[in-house]
Each structure stands twice: as C-alpha cells, then as structure tokens.
Enzyme design. Sequence first.
Site, short mmCIF file in Angstrom:
data_model
loop_
_atom_site.label_atom_id
_atom_site.label_comp_id
_atom_site.label_asym_id
_atom_site.label_seq_id
_atom_site.Cartn_x
_atom_site.Cartn_y
_atom_site.Cartn_z
N ASP A 28 16.82 31.52 89.94
CA ASP A 28 18.11 30.90 89.66
C ASP A 28 18.68 30.33 90.96
O ASP A 28 18.60 30.94 92.03
CB ASP A 28 19.07 31.95 89.07
CG ASP A 28 20.28 31.31 88.41
OD1 ASP A 28 20.40 31.41 87.18
OD2 ASP A 28 21.11 30.70 89.14
N ILE A 29 19.28 29.16 90.84
CA ILE A 29 19.83 28.48 92.03
C ILE A 29 21.07 29.20 92.58
O ILE A 29 21.38 29.07 93.77
CB ILE A 29 20.11 26.99 91.70
CG1 ILE A 29 20.08 26.14 92.94
CG2 ILE A 29 21.39 26.82 90.91
CD1 ILE A 29 19.99 24.64 92.67
N GLY A 90 28.94 32.44 77.55
CA GLY A 90 28.81 32.00 78.93
C GLY A 90 27.63 31.08 79.18
O GLY A 90 27.23 30.87 80.33
N GLN A 91 27.06 30.52 78.10
CA GLN A 91 25.91 29.63 78.29
C GLN A 91 26.37 28.30 78.88
O GLN A 91 27.33 27.69 78.40
CB GLN A 91 25.22 29.38 76.94
CG GLN A 91 23.94 28.58 77.08
CD GLN A 91 23.17 28.44 75.77
OE1 GLN A 91 23.67 28.82 74.71
NE2 GLN A 91 21.95 27.91 75.86
N HIS A 97 17.12 30.37 77.69
CA HIS A 97 16.61 31.00 78.91
C HIS A 97 16.98 32.47 78.94
O HIS A 97 18.04 32.86 78.47
CB HIS A 97 17.12 30.29 80.17
CG HIS A 97 18.60 30.09 80.21
ND1 HIS A 97 19.23 29.10 79.50
CD2 HIS A 97 19.57 30.76 80.87
CE1 HIS A 97 20.53 29.15 79.73
NE2 HIS A 97 20.77 30.16 80.55
N HIS A 99 17.69 35.46 81.47
CA HIS A 99 17.92 35.87 82.86
C HIS A 99 17.20 37.21 83.09
O HIS A 99 17.31 38.13 82.28
CB HIS A 99 19.42 36.12 83.11
CG HIS A 99 20.29 34.91 82.99
ND1 HIS A 99 20.76 34.20 84.07
CD2 HIS A 99 20.81 34.29 81.89
CE1 HIS A 99 21.53 33.21 83.65
NE2 HIS A 99 21.58 33.23 82.34
P1 5GP Z 1 23.65 30.25 81.63
O1 5GP Z 1 25.01 30.27 82.23
O2 5GP Z 1 23.45 29.03 80.77
O3 5GP Z 1 23.27 31.52 80.94
O4 5GP Z 1 22.64 30.17 82.84
C1 5GP Z 1 22.26 28.98 83.45
C2 5GP Z 1 21.74 29.35 84.81
O5 5GP Z 1 21.03 28.24 85.30
C3 5GP Z 1 22.83 29.68 85.82
O6 5GP Z 1 22.65 31.01 86.29
C4 5GP Z 1 22.64 28.63 86.91
O7 5GP Z 1 22.85 29.15 88.19
C5 5GP Z 1 21.22 28.18 86.69
N1 5GP Z 1 20.95 26.82 87.08
C6 5GP Z 1 21.67 25.73 86.72
N2 5GP Z 1 21.13 24.61 87.24
C7 5GP Z 1 20.01 25.02 87.90
C8 5GP Z 1 19.02 24.31 88.65
O8 5GP Z 1 19.04 23.08 88.79
N3 5GP Z 1 18.03 25.04 89.20
C9 5GP Z 1 17.96 26.41 89.06
N4 5GP Z 1 16.93 27.04 89.63
N5 5GP Z 1 18.89 27.11 88.36
C10 5GP Z 1 19.90 26.41 87.79
#
Ligand code: 5GP
Length: 111
Positions: A28-29, A90-91, A97, A99
């Site tokens: 994750d970034i 929180g998506q 995906h 985590h």
């Molecule tokens: P969500 O909030 O949808 O459950 O998680 C999305 C995740 O994707 C977040 O933790 C965010 O930091 C990660 N993320 C978003 N854009 C990128 C990216 O361009 N590269 C990587 N490696 N992670 C990303």
Amino acid sequence: MSIFTKIINREIAADIVYEDDICLAFRDIHPQAPVHVLLIPKVAVESLDQLSAEHRDLCSHLMLVIPKVAAHLGLTGGYRTVINTGPHGGQTVFHLHIHILGGRSLAWPPG
Ligand code: 5GP
C-alpha cells in the site's frame, strides 16, 4: 479504469510482493502498519457487493493466497485482513482488494 487495473497492466509502478495468473499483491502506498499489502484479483470486480456465484473459485483462490503472502512477508506473529466495502466501509478504490496488515500488534475494534 481503476488505479489498480493500471498497476496490473504495469501502467503505474507498485512494489509487487506476489503474483499469479489470478491475483496480484503489492504494498500500500500509505501503509497503516509496518507491513501493509493489498491483494487484488486481476479481474476488475468493484467490491464484495458485485460478487456472484461465478466468482466462487476466485474467492477461494484469494483466501488461500492470503496466508501464502503473509508467510512470504514474515508475518509469523499474525496479521489482519480487511475488505472495505462502499462509502460507509471506507472504500476509496473501487476494485476489490484485501488489506493484509501486520508487523505490529493491531488494536480492536477499528474506528
Ligand atoms: P480502500 O480505502 O479502498 O479500502 O483502500 C485503498 C487503498 O489503496 C488505500 O489504503 C490506499 O493507500 C491505497 N492506494 C491508493 N492508490 C494507490 C496507488 O496508486 N498505489 C498503491 N500501492 N496503493 C494505493
């Protein structure tokens, strides 16, 4: 096209830790723990809510890959898996995906 499809297609860079024909795992970034990896299917499914019976094998595969990735990352003390779904979940990226978080003791319940 979501940012994760661009990662699958190598249009944007990511630190990939696992890949097979069906899924990809990358760091994750914005890591929320010392180890924070996202495991994604290569097929673009928006969220858990878009899954149907045709995804049964895909779901099984992802579940079986989680402990492989965790072992590869050295998460011997345990880890947490999270799937955020929809706005209240929180998506923020609408490509399913999982985590995988670890490397420290994680609090419960989440916020
Ligand atoms: P969500 O909030 O949808 O459950 O998680 C999305 C995740 O994707 C977040 O933790 C965010 O930091 C990660 N993320 C978003 N854009 C990128 C990216 O361009 N590269 C990587 N490696 N992670 C990303």
